[in-house]
Motif scaffolding. Structure first.
Motif, PDB file in Angstrom:
ATOM      1  N   ARG A  49       0.885  -1.173   0.000  1.00  0.00           N
ATOM      2  CA  ARG A  49       0.000   0.000   0.000  1.00  0.00           C
ATOM      3  C   ARG A  49       0.919   1.218   0.000  1.00  0.00           C
ATOM      4  NH1 ARG A  49      -4.465  -0.491   4.601  1.00  0.00           N
ATOM      5  NH2 ARG A  49      -5.810   0.469   3.022  1.00  0.00           N
ATOM      6  N   SER A  74       7.858  12.483  20.037  1.00  0.00           N
ATOM      7  CA  SER A  74       7.218  13.651  19.409  1.00  0.00           C
ATOM      8  C   SER A  74       7.845  13.970  18.066  1.00  0.00           C
ATOM      9  CB  SER A  74       7.321  14.876  20.319  1.00  0.00           C
ATOM     10  OG  SER A  74       6.442  14.732  21.391  1.00  0.00           O
ATOM     11  N   LEU A 102       6.668  11.271  15.562  1.00  0.00           N
ATOM     12  CA  LEU A 102       5.243  11.258  15.216  1.00  0.00           C
ATOM     13  C   LEU A 102       4.791  12.557  14.560  1.00  0.00           C
ATOM     14  CD1 LEU A 102       3.934   9.293  18.303  1.00  0.00           C
ATOM     15  CD2 LEU A 102       4.381   8.440  16.001  1.00  0.00           C
ATOM     16  N   ALA A 103       5.651  13.577  14.585  1.00  0.00           N
ATOM     17  CA  ALA A 103       5.337  14.807  13.854  1.00  0.00           C
ATOM     18  C   ALA A 103       5.506  14.611  12.353  1.00  0.00           C
ATOM     19  CB  ALA A 103       6.233  15.946  14.343  1.00  0.00           C
ATOM     20  N   THR A 117       4.550  13.124   8.901  1.00  0.00           N
ATOM     21  CA  THR A 117       3.343  12.554   8.292  1.00  0.00           C
ATOM     22  C   THR A 117       3.597  11.111   7.859  1.00  0.00           C
ATOM     23  OG1 THR A 117       2.809  14.741   7.473  1.00  0.00           O
ATOM     24  CG2 THR A 117       1.594  12.917   6.499  1.00  0.00           C
ATOM     25  N   HIS A 177       4.805   5.872  12.074  1.00  0.00           N
ATOM     26  CA  HIS A 177       4.266   5.111  13.202  1.00  0.00           C
ATOM     27  C   HIS A 177       5.426   4.555  14.006  1.00  0.00           C
ATOM     28  CE1 HIS A 177       0.150   5.170  11.564  1.00  0.00           C
ATOM     29  NE2 HIS A 177       0.750   5.081  10.394  1.00  0.00           N
ATOM     30  N   ILE A 226       5.084   5.575   5.900  1.00  0.00           N
ATOM     31  CA  ILE A 226       4.435   5.257   4.627  1.00  0.00           C
ATOM     32  C   ILE A 226       4.261   6.542   3.825  1.00  0.00           C
ATOM     33  CG2 ILE A 226       3.263   3.146   5.374  1.00  0.00           C
ATOM     34  CD1 ILE A 226       0.756   4.811   5.877  1.00  0.00           C
ATOM     35  N   GLU A 253      -7.454  -0.527   9.510  1.00  0.00           N
ATOM     36  CA  GLU A 253      -6.893  -0.832   8.185  1.00  0.00           C
ATOM     37  C   GLU A 253      -7.127   0.286   7.177  1.00  0.00           C
ATOM     38  OE1 GLU A 253      -9.070  -2.946   9.685  1.00  0.00           O
ATOM     39  OE2 GLU A 253      -7.907  -4.749  10.130  1.00  0.00           O
ATOM     40  N   GLY A 254      -8.165   1.115   7.398  1.00  0.00           N
ATOM     41  CA  GLY A 254      -8.631   1.999   6.337  1.00  0.00           C
ATOM     42  C   GLY A 254      -8.172   3.446   6.429  1.00  0.00           C
ATOM     43  N   VAL A 268      -4.768   6.285   7.522  1.00  0.00           N
ATOM     44  CA  VAL A 268      -3.321   6.381   7.753  1.00  0.00           C
ATOM     45  C   VAL A 268      -3.023   6.155   9.237  1.00  0.00           C
ATOM     46  CG1 VAL A 268      -1.296   7.894   7.631  1.00  0.00           C
ATOM     47  CG2 VAL A 268      -2.994   7.923   5.777  1.00  0.00           C
ATOM     48  N   THR A 269      -3.846   6.737  10.112  1.00  0.00           N
ATOM     49  CA  THR A 269      -3.694   6.524  11.553  1.00  0.00           C
ATOM     50  C   THR A 269      -5.047   6.085  12.105  1.00  0.00           C
ATOM     51  OG1 THR A 269      -2.124   8.370  11.523  1.00  0.00           O
ATOM     52  CG2 THR A 269      -2.801   7.559  13.685  1.00  0.00           C
ATOM     53  N   GLU A 321      -4.754   4.536  17.752  1.00  0.00           N
ATOM     54  CA  GLU A 321      -3.424   5.150  17.827  1.00  0.00           C
ATOM     55  C   GLU A 321      -3.550   6.641  18.116  1.00  0.00           C
ATOM     56  OE1 GLU A 321      -0.570   4.181  14.743  1.00  0.00           O
ATOM     57  OE2 GLU A 321       0.617   5.955  15.191  1.00  0.00           O
ATOM     58  N   ARG A 378      -2.060   8.823  21.123  1.00  0.00           N
ATOM     59  CA  ARG A 378      -1.192   9.980  20.853  1.00  0.00           C
ATOM     60  C   ARG A 378      -1.734  11.222  21.550  1.00  0.00           C
ATOM     61  NH1 ARG A 378       1.347  10.500  14.855  1.00  0.00           N
ATOM     62  NH2 ARG A 378       1.638   8.320  14.279  1.00  0.00           N
ATOM     63  N   LEU A 411       1.235  13.657  22.339  1.00  0.00           N
ATOM     64  CA  LEU A 411       2.095  13.463  21.167  1.00  0.00           C
ATOM     65  C   LEU A 411       1.400  14.052  19.934  1.00  0.00           C
ATOM     66  CD1 LEU A 411       3.192   9.787  21.912  1.00  0.00           C
ATOM     67  CD2 LEU A 411       4.660  11.831  21.976  1.00  0.00           C
ATOM     68  N   PRO A 412       2.164  14.334  18.872  1.00  0.00           N
ATOM     69  CA  PRO A 412       1.527  14.866  17.660  1.00  0.00           C
ATOM     70  C   PRO A 412       0.506  13.866  17.101  1.00  0.00           C
ATOM     71  CG  PRO A 412       3.933  15.061  17.532  1.00  0.00           C
ATOM     72  CD  PRO A 412       3.627  14.219  18.732  1.00  0.00           C
ATOM     73  N   GLU A 429      -1.989  11.519  10.716  1.00  0.00           N
ATOM     74  CA  GLU A 429      -2.881  11.874   9.614  1.00  0.00           C
ATOM     75  C   GLU A 429      -4.140  10.991   9.657  1.00  0.00           C
ATOM     76  OE1 GLU A 429      -2.744  12.143   4.788  1.00  0.00           O
ATOM     77  OE2 GLU A 429      -0.938  11.479   5.803  1.00  0.00           O
ATOM     78  N   ARG A 459      -7.423   5.397   3.463  1.00  0.00           N
ATOM     79  CA  ARG A 459      -6.599   4.650   2.493  1.00  0.00           C
ATOM     80  C   ARG A 459      -7.581   3.788   1.703  1.00  0.00           C
ATOM     81  NH1 ARG A 459      -1.627   1.800   5.410  1.00  0.00           N
ATOM     82  NH2 ARG A 459      -0.495   2.405   3.518  1.00  0.00           N
ATOM     83  N   GLY A 460      -7.949   4.237   0.527  1.00  0.00           N
ATOM     84  CA  GLY A 460      -8.969   3.544  -0.250  1.00  0.00           C
ATOM     85  C   GLY A 460     -10.328   3.696   0.406  1.00  0.00           C
TER      86      GLY A 460
END
Lengths: 243, 243
Positions: free
Chosen positions: A181, A197, A200-201, A203, A206, A226, B156-157, B159-160, B164, B168, B173-174, B177, B181-182
């Protein structure tokens, strides 16, 4: 190589440079010594002698690749996209998938190697094959009959991760799709974890923390990034505080 | 509504149909009664009376949507793509993201609602807002100040995932996104788990087993299916042995 005399004979037959390895228990560069000249034999024997050893020709490879593959109980085989690996001090640092600049021939050759091994060994589950790319040819360096560090990117970067497919395989369930993917890079955190930090800033990043006690040379976690293109991935990797 | 007389008065003021709900502890359609005519009041009072209640106008919605959003300690807000939800017997059956046929105005309105609530409540973490779409307008039906069943597809679908990003957020934490994803669909497994082989034979399907004891009406797991287009997702959903 079971004796100092064996080592002398083996070095004569293979020529130098060569790599002396323990036959059991080696990992992350441990249990290995590179013999560049005959003067290195004594030190290598002192460091490793006393356990069963093997001497291998040193391969001056262009780069290191690996192919992750999985085989089901019914004999079905699926391969993930080819991975490019960068090691430092014998330890895997970065895995990138799909490996950039790979010809269709190389990719198919890697899949043939993995598929033939899985079938010949009648293996069920994930198998990783570490490969040297040498002048367009692939040489198998090492097999890992299990999920592998160079496949950790599949958690975020593939339709089905190596972990999920290993479990599907051993439970005799249908294997999941192994397509990528986007593009992914996995960076190992060796000896220390980076500042969460800062990671994870970025984009698409993970952070995986294994909850292990820090120790020099120990893999304590990894970061997967990714992206939609190699250029985007490069830009994101450049922001990473660990390499 | 604290008494039978209150219920009479409330039904007179709101008109029927209306929904009588407990103020605490209701979920998955439990603690609710729909009053279609005055003849339903006695039965509803017998079933629910004795605890603090609320009477609401019944909204004849076109469809149910939900917006998942997350707010960091620093006040940053991020929203996942809008979700379409299908309920049956008061229990969520299918969530689909991004919700098909959503105008840019509706999508922005949902994000404004979630963002305003998160900021007004000074909430840190994930918030889910269940929405009714009625003639192109959005009405908020329910808030869940936490990760939510209609956001499970994000594993699965997106980015984050919602999980998670919740972690965060609460760890300062930051945020990751929240883009999709699809396209994805999440199908709840209610009362029984489907045959794993049949589910996993579907391309892009992942089965989540919560390890709970089966019981009628209990959510025991879910299946997420990912695809590259709505048409592909429909074809894969059609293969699923649960609905």
């Amino acid at each position: 190589v079971d004796s100092r005399t064996d080592l002398e004979d083996a070095a004569d037959r293979l020529g130098l440079p060569a790599v002396l390895k323990t036959r059991h228990g080696g990992y992350d560069g441990r249990g290995q010594a590179v013999l560049r000249t005959a003067a290195h034999l004594d030190a290598a024997w002192s460091a490793l002698g006393g356990v069963p050893l093997i001497l291998e020709e040193l391969v001056p490879f262009d780069r290191e690749l690996s192919v992750l593959a999985v085989r089901g109980v019914d004999g079905t085989v699926a391969c993930w996209p080819l991975v490019e690996n960068q090691h430092r001090d014998g330890i895997l640092r970065v895995s990138r998938a799909p490996a950039p600049h790979v010809s269709a021939e190389t990719s198919e050759a890697a899949q043939r190697i993995a598929s033939a091994l899985l079938t010949d060994l009648d293996h069920v589950g994930v198998l990783a094959v570490e490969l040297f790319e040498v002048g367009g040819r692939l040489l198998a360096n090492e097999l890992a009959p299990r999920v592998h560090n160079s496949g950790h990117w599949t958690i975020e970067g593939a339709v089905t991760s190596q972990f999920e497919n290993h479990v599907r395989a051993v439970l005799a369930l249908p294997l999941g799709e192994t397509g990528g993917r986007g593009v992914s890079a996995m960076v190992n955190c060796i000896g220390a974890l980076p500042d969460a930090s800062s990671v994870l800033a970025i984009t698409g990043a993970h952070l995986h923390d294994y909850g292990k006690e820090p120790r020099p040379g120990r893999k304590l976690g990894h970061v997967t990034i990714i992206a939609d293109s190699d250029a985007e991935l490069d830009a994101r990797l450049a922001q990473l505080p660990v390499r």
